[in-house]
Write an enzyme that holds these catalytic residues in place. Structure first.
Site, PDB file in Angstrom:
ATOM      1  N   CYS A  22      20.722  47.479  16.443  1.00 49.13           N
ATOM      2  CA  CYS A  22      19.993  46.334  15.871  1.00 49.13           C
ATOM      3  C   CYS A  22      18.735  46.014  16.675  1.00 49.13           C
ATOM      4  O   CYS A  22      18.814  45.715  17.875  1.00 49.13           O
ATOM      5  CB  CYS A  22      20.922  45.123  15.807  1.00 49.13           C
ATOM      6  N   GLY A  23      17.577  46.035  16.027  1.00 44.89           N
ATOM      7  CA  GLY A  23      16.309  45.758  16.703  1.00 44.89           C
ATOM      8  C   GLY A  23      16.224  44.343  17.239  1.00 44.89           C
ATOM      9  O   GLY A  23      15.720  44.113  18.348  1.00 44.89           O
ATOM     10  N   HIS A  24      16.726  43.361  16.470  1.00 51.56           N
ATOM     11  CA  HIS A  24      16.699  41.969  16.931  1.00 51.56           C
ATOM     12  C   HIS A  24      17.596  41.787  18.155  1.00 51.56           C
ATOM     13  O   HIS A  24      17.291  40.990  19.044  1.00 51.56           O
ATOM     14  CB  HIS A  24      17.153  41.036  15.809  1.00 51.56           C
ATOM     15  N   CYS A  25      18.705  42.532  18.182  1.00 50.19           N
ATOM     16  CA  CYS A  25      19.607  42.467  19.343  1.00 50.19           C
ATOM     17  C   CYS A  25      18.921  43.025  20.583  1.00 50.19           C
ATOM     18  O   CYS A  25      19.051  42.473  21.686  1.00 50.19           O
ATOM     19  CB  CYS A  25      20.892  43.240  19.067  1.00 50.19           C
TER      20      CYS A  25
END
Length: 498
Positions: free
Chosen positions: A54-57
């Site tokens: 996950c990029g946001h993670c």
């Protein structure tokens, strides 16, 4: 060859050792299904449910690590759970997107609603760790006063139990957002320029620094006073603090500018109006070079400067005519008319279709009330986006549903409809908002009661839903649908999680 192999082995060993050292030094606790309950049984903790891809993670990770180190000293745990490795645990806590953060305390939990920057996480969790009200003395006052961007201090007579009880109720209600302190020392209160008991003061690290309110305590008035005075008069809004404004519950007025030179006279012009309507409308300025595309969401063209008001709960927008100059007079006149209800929201809408008698009725913004809120019929509405893959997969099934309704003479009882959510706005009284595509809503005749559709997107399930929820005791059948068409549609079923 042997030397090369030994070199790579040595490097690999060194890297592994360094990796273990970095992991050991991490202040973020990694939890699994086996360790989760024991680790969080009593402590106050913030848990991130994440996926490695996950990029946001990944963007949150360094902020989360920094916050964990600072909060460790305050006995607040920051932990994380890899949902790709602990699927049952994440399903138990209904994790539907990444990252999802939850605050755990004594075995119970609530959703984390704070920022995702290190300082914001620290501030939010510090409030969670603090008592609802901190008793203050001359020694503890200054550290408390400067412990956050906004703190609330009440001054009461030591025997005034009624005011204390009211303050506690307000503090419990607002504890996720604000730190509350209490001074009962009359001599010290006078040193802080308090003229009467009870009084409440919002101390802040911006604008005028403090705002006072004297008189009888009432929970609703305390909440309104604190929230109104905790927001900067006219600050910059960006991705890091947007949620703060969304949680305030007030309309947001945007000033768009693409340079510091353009911004300064605009701030000077708008600030008096922002002060006049403080507590009713939040004012912000926004960098048009970074967030200029947001103008379209407000009914504006990308020409600067620009000004608009938005209702963050419904998306309703009130743009200032871009042919007008942004002056104190023009903005004050606009706000006066807006507050008095003389300005109607701008509704984005496609043109009304010339022909609209197909099995699936096309809905545009300007005809939403006429079609969807027509109380003479049930309406099953799909809000879609043309680029959405799951919407495309649903299309043949939705059309077949419309064909069945029409073929079985049920069109006078229920309408199957669709609306392009990227080209049409919902009116403020639509009764719902759209957070992902496709969104399926069933509006019952006579009452316009809205029933969410969350089932599988097969033809059989959709037909069963209509039969069970229809106001006219329908019995739509799928017998006359060709088997190959049903099979093709079912193979294309998809679910959209945005």
């Amino acid at each position: 060859m042997v030397k090369t192999t030994l070199l790579w082995t040595a490097l690999a060993t060194t890297f592994a050792a360094l990796t273990q050292t970095v992991m050991a030094e991490s202040d973020v606790l990694s939890l699994t299904e086996a360790s989760f309950d024991k680790a969080l049984k009593a402590d106050l903790a913030l848990v991130e449910f994440y996926a490695p891809w996950c990029g946001h993670c990944k963007a949150l990770a360094p902020e989360y690590e920094t916050a964990a180190t600072e909060l460790k000293e305050k006995s607040v745990t920051l932990a994380k759970v890899d949902c790709t490795e602990n699927e049952d645990l994440c399903q138990k806590y209904e994790i539907r997107g990444y990252p999802t953060l939850k605050v755990f305390r004594n075995g119970s939990f609530v959703e984390y609603k704070g920022p995702r920057k290190a300082d914001g996480i620290v501030s939010y969790m510090t409030k969670q760790a603090a008592p609802a009200i901190s008793p203050l003395t001359s020694e503890t006052f200054e550290p408390f006063k400067t412990s956050d961007r906004v703190v609330v201090v009440a001054y009461t007579d030591p025997k005034d139990e009624v005011s204390k009880a009211t303050l506690l109720a307000a503090a419990e209600k607002l504890r996720e957002d604000f730190l509350f302190g209490l001074v009962t020392d009359e001599a010290f209160a006078k040193e802080q320029d308090i003229k009467e008991f009870p009084s409440i003061v919002v101390y802040k690290q911006f604008d005028e620094g403090r705002v006072d309110k004297a008189g009888e305590f009432k929970v609703e008035e305390i909440e309104e006073f604190v929230r109104a005075n905790s927001v900067p008069l006219l600050a910059e809004v960006d991705a890091s603090n947007f949620q703060f404004y969304a949680d305030s519950g007030l309309p947001l007025a945007y000033v768009f500018a693409d340079s510091a030179e353009m911004l300064k006279p605009l701030v000077d012009a708008v600030s008096p109006v922002a002060k006049k309507y403080k507590g009713k409308v939040n004012f912000v300025h926004i960098d048009a070079t970074k967030y200029g595309s947001h103008a379209a969401n407000l009914g504006l063209k990308e020409n600067w400067p620009a000004f608009a008001i938005q209702h963050l709960d419904t998306g309703a927008k009130f743009p200032l005519d871009q042919d007008l100059s942004i002056t104190t007079e023009s903005i004050e006149n606009f706000l006066d008319n807006y507050i008095e209800g003389k300005i109607k929201p701008t509704l984005k809408s496609e043109e009304v279709p010339a022909v609209n008698d197909g099995p699936v009725k096309v809905v545009v913004g300007t005809e939403f009330k006429d079609i969807v809120l027509d109380k003479s019929k049930d309406v099953f509405l799909e809000v879609y986006a043309p680029w959405c893959g799951h919407c495309k997969k649903l299309t043949p099934i939705w059309e077949t549903l419309g064909d069945l309704i029409k073929a079985q003479d049920a069109s006078n009882s229920v309408v199957i409809a669709k609306m392009d959510g990227t080209e049409n706005d919902l009116p403020e009284d639509a009764g719902f908002t759209v957070s992902g595509f496709p969104t399926l809503k069933f509006f019952k005749a006579e009452t316009n009661e809205i029933i969410d559709y969350n089932g599988d997107r097969t033809l059989e399930d959709l037909v069963q839903f209509v039969n069970e929820n229809g106001s006219k005791n329908l019995s739509i059948k799928t017998d006359d649908v060709k088997e190959e068409k049903k099979t093709e549609a079912e193979e294309e079923i998809g679910h959209d999680e945005l």
